[in-house]
Scaffold this active site. Structure first.
Site, PDB file in Angstrom:
ATOM      1  N   HIS A 203       6.919   6.792   2.705  1.00 57.27           N
ATOM      2  CA  HIS A 203       5.887   7.832   2.818  1.00 57.27           C
ATOM      3  C   HIS A 203       5.389   8.065   4.240  1.00 57.27           C
ATOM      4  O   HIS A 203       4.543   8.914   4.470  1.00 57.27           O
ATOM      5  CB  HIS A 203       4.683   7.459   1.945  1.00 57.27           C
ATOM      6  CG  HIS A 203       3.904   6.295   2.478  1.00 57.27           C
ATOM      7  ND1 HIS A 203       4.307   5.002   2.303  1.00 57.27           N
ATOM      8  CD2 HIS A 203       2.767   6.237   3.214  1.00 57.27           C
ATOM      9  CE1 HIS A 203       3.447   4.182   2.883  1.00 57.27           C
ATOM     10  NE2 HIS A 203       2.503   4.916   3.455  1.00 57.27           N
TER      11      HIS A 203
HETATM   12  N1  UDP Z   1       1.913   0.045  -4.238  1.00 56.35           N
HETATM   13  C1  UDP Z   1       1.588   0.308  -5.565  1.00 56.35           C
HETATM   14  N2  UDP Z   1       2.342   1.196  -6.267  1.00 56.35           N
HETATM   15  C2  UDP Z   1       3.423   1.828  -5.723  1.00 56.35           C
HETATM   16  C3  UDP Z   1       3.747   1.558  -4.372  1.00 56.35           C
HETATM   17  C4  UDP Z   1       2.970   0.666  -3.662  1.00 56.35           C
HETATM   18  O1  UDP Z   1       0.631  -0.277  -6.098  1.00 56.35           O
HETATM   19  O2  UDP Z   1       4.067   2.624  -6.415  1.00 56.35           O
HETATM   20  C5  UDP Z   1       1.047  -0.883  -3.484  1.00 56.35           C
HETATM   21  C6  UDP Z   1       1.794  -2.017  -2.852  1.00 56.35           C
HETATM   22  O3  UDP Z   1       1.878  -3.105  -3.752  1.00 56.35           O
HETATM   23  C7  UDP Z   1       0.948  -2.329  -1.638  1.00 56.35           C
HETATM   24  C8  UDP Z   1       0.304  -1.006  -1.285  1.00 56.35           C
HETATM   25  O4  UDP Z   1       0.497  -0.167  -2.400  1.00 56.35           O
HETATM   26  O5  UDP Z   1      -0.076  -3.245  -1.975  1.00 56.35           O
HETATM   27  C9  UDP Z   1       0.916  -0.408  -0.052  1.00 56.35           C
HETATM   28  O6  UDP Z   1       0.412   0.839   0.139  1.00 56.35           O
HETATM   29  P1  UDP Z   1       1.135   1.964   1.002  1.00 56.35           P
HETATM   30  O7  UDP Z   1       2.587   1.686   1.046  1.00 56.35           O
HETATM   31  O8  UDP Z   1       0.685   3.267   0.442  1.00 56.35           O
HETATM   32  O9  UDP Z   1       0.435   1.849   2.407  1.00 56.35           O
HETATM   33  P2  UDP Z   1       0.710   1.022   3.737  1.00 56.35           P
HETATM   34  O10 UDP Z   1       0.695  -0.432   3.367  1.00 56.35           O
HETATM   35  O11 UDP Z   1       2.005   1.480   4.290  1.00 56.35           O
HETATM   36  O12 UDP Z   1      -0.429   1.379   4.624  1.00 56.35           O
END
Ligand code: UDP
Length: 373
Positions: A203
């Site tokens: 994403h």
């Molecule tokens: N996550 C979730 N469902 C999904 C994909 C990711 O619950 O379908 C959780 C994942 O376990 C992690 C978090 O979302 O804890 C990560 O969020 P994201 O990838 O949106 O953000 P980033 O960490 O890149 O800032």
């Protein structure tokens, strides 16, 4: 002490779910949801599932460019701070909500606490990197997930107090690991066998906003060994649809596209995957905790320790490097990198220690008015 917490996106709800409970046992918390993520499966589901109290305020500020979104958040937070009169503003991670909360707090002379401070990819083209750096430099208390993060802050000579507390997402992951691991039927509900499939998330603006990069991402997904399960972030779905590439993915044999999943379902699928392919920050960390190899679709990461330990490989959007990484044997060791699952308690203790400082009179220039007239 009254703590005003600003959250707005999926990983921040997870981080706040770790800290909010222990925080509320000692202090009053006003939880503000900016609305940066507003889809139910990126927002509401996490409140229910992780036991996070409903927000006290919802600002409903989603969409728009980074600049306009941050500006609208700042404008909405200013009167809220006037009304709530917090002793501390608490922010997490690296989003527009983080920066807006930190800047609004600092401009009002309220001490800012940044949880997950000091993370650096050293790639200033990432909006997240800009948000992290700026937030760290206006924060009074910088709570770090690792020694590397603390060293980054020392190297930048931040003026706030730096403490290594461990990672609050690890608290949640360790707490819920037994429940997630017990969900052994979850892969079968998608027609998948444990240990045989790849779990994919993507994403990042750098991968999905530019049509050329998005095309490379789609080519990489096509080249991955199947089966692959891909919970699609709404931003990615929208970009794929706009570029006319969603149908192409939907037709790919062995690829299952789903809506974003809840935390427990995602964790259950993550811990039983052959490997995880992602450009997420939090997912790299969770793959490591689950002992599942991670292929990261970026050329840099702020979670450098996972790469150093041999469990995470940066491949950018290069299919050959991704395939080669998938063939690598799993490292024999997996040292504890981001704490022991008690980071949230340490955060609350550290916040308690700034209580005295926050009750000192605020400088007149910060109480009101605008810099430069
Ligand atoms: N996550 C979730 N469902 C999904 C994909 C990711 O619950 O379908 C959780 C994942 O376990 C992690 C978090 O979302 O804890 C990560 O969020 P994201 O990838 O949106 O953000 P980033 O960490 O890149 O800032």
């Amino acid at each position: 002490m009254r703590v005003l917490t600003v959250v707005g996106n999926r990983p921040q709800f997870i981080k706040a779910a770790a800290v909010s409970g222990p925080l509320r046992r000692e202090h009053e918390e006003v939880l503000v949801h900016t609305g940066q993520h507003y889809d139910d499966n990126l927002s509401a589901i996490f409140f229910g599932e992780l036991g996070l109290d409903r927000p006290d305020r919802e600002l409903e500020i989603g969409g728009g460019t980074n600049t306009s979104q941050t500006a609208r958040m700042l404008a909405a937070l200013e009167p809220l701070l006037d009304e709530a009169m917090p002793d501390v503003v608490l922010v997490y991670g690296d989003t527009n909500s983080t920066l807006a909360g930190a800047l609004a707090g600092a401009q009002r002379g309220v001490p800012v606490v940044h949880v997950e401070a000091g993370m650096r990819s050293f790639d200033r083209t990432m909006p997240e990197e800009l948000n992290r750096v700026l937030t760290d430099h206006v924060s009074e208390l910088l709570l770090c997930s690792s020694d590397v993060a603390a060293a980054n802050l020392q190297a930048e000579s931040v003026r706030g107090v730096v403490e290594v507390v461990g990672d609050v997402m690890v608290d949640v992951a360790l707490r819920l690991a037994p429940t997630a691991q017990a969900q052994t039927q979850t892969p079968a509900s998608y027609g998948l066998k444990p240990g045989s499939y790849l779990l994919l998330t993507a994403h990042r603006a750098g991968n999905v906003d530019d049509p050329g990069r998005l095309k490379e991402l789609v080519a990489l997904v096509g080249a991955l060994p199947k089966p692959v399960l891909f919970p699609v972030h709404p931003r990615t779905r929208e970009r794929l649809r706009a570029a006319g590439m969603l149908d192409e993915l939907e037709r790919l044999d062995g690829l299952t596209l789903t809506e974003p999943l809840g935390y427990l379902q995602f964790s259950a699928l993550a811990c039983q995957a052959r490997a995880i392919v992602t450009d997420s920050g939090g997912v790299q960390k969770e793959a490591y905790l689950a002992g599942v190899p991670c292929i990261t679709l970026r050329s840099t990461t702020e979670w450098v320790e996972t790469v150093g330990a041999g469990w995470n490989t940066l491949v950018d959007l290069d299919p050959e490097r991704a395939l080669a990484a998938l063939e690598q044997p799993r490292p024999s060791e997996r040292p504890s990198l981001y704490g022991d699952g008690k980071a949230a308690e340490r955060c609350v203790q550290a916040i308690g220690r700034i209580q005295l400082a926050s009750s000192a009179p605020r400088p007149a220039s910060l109480q009101s008015g605008m810099v430069g007239g």
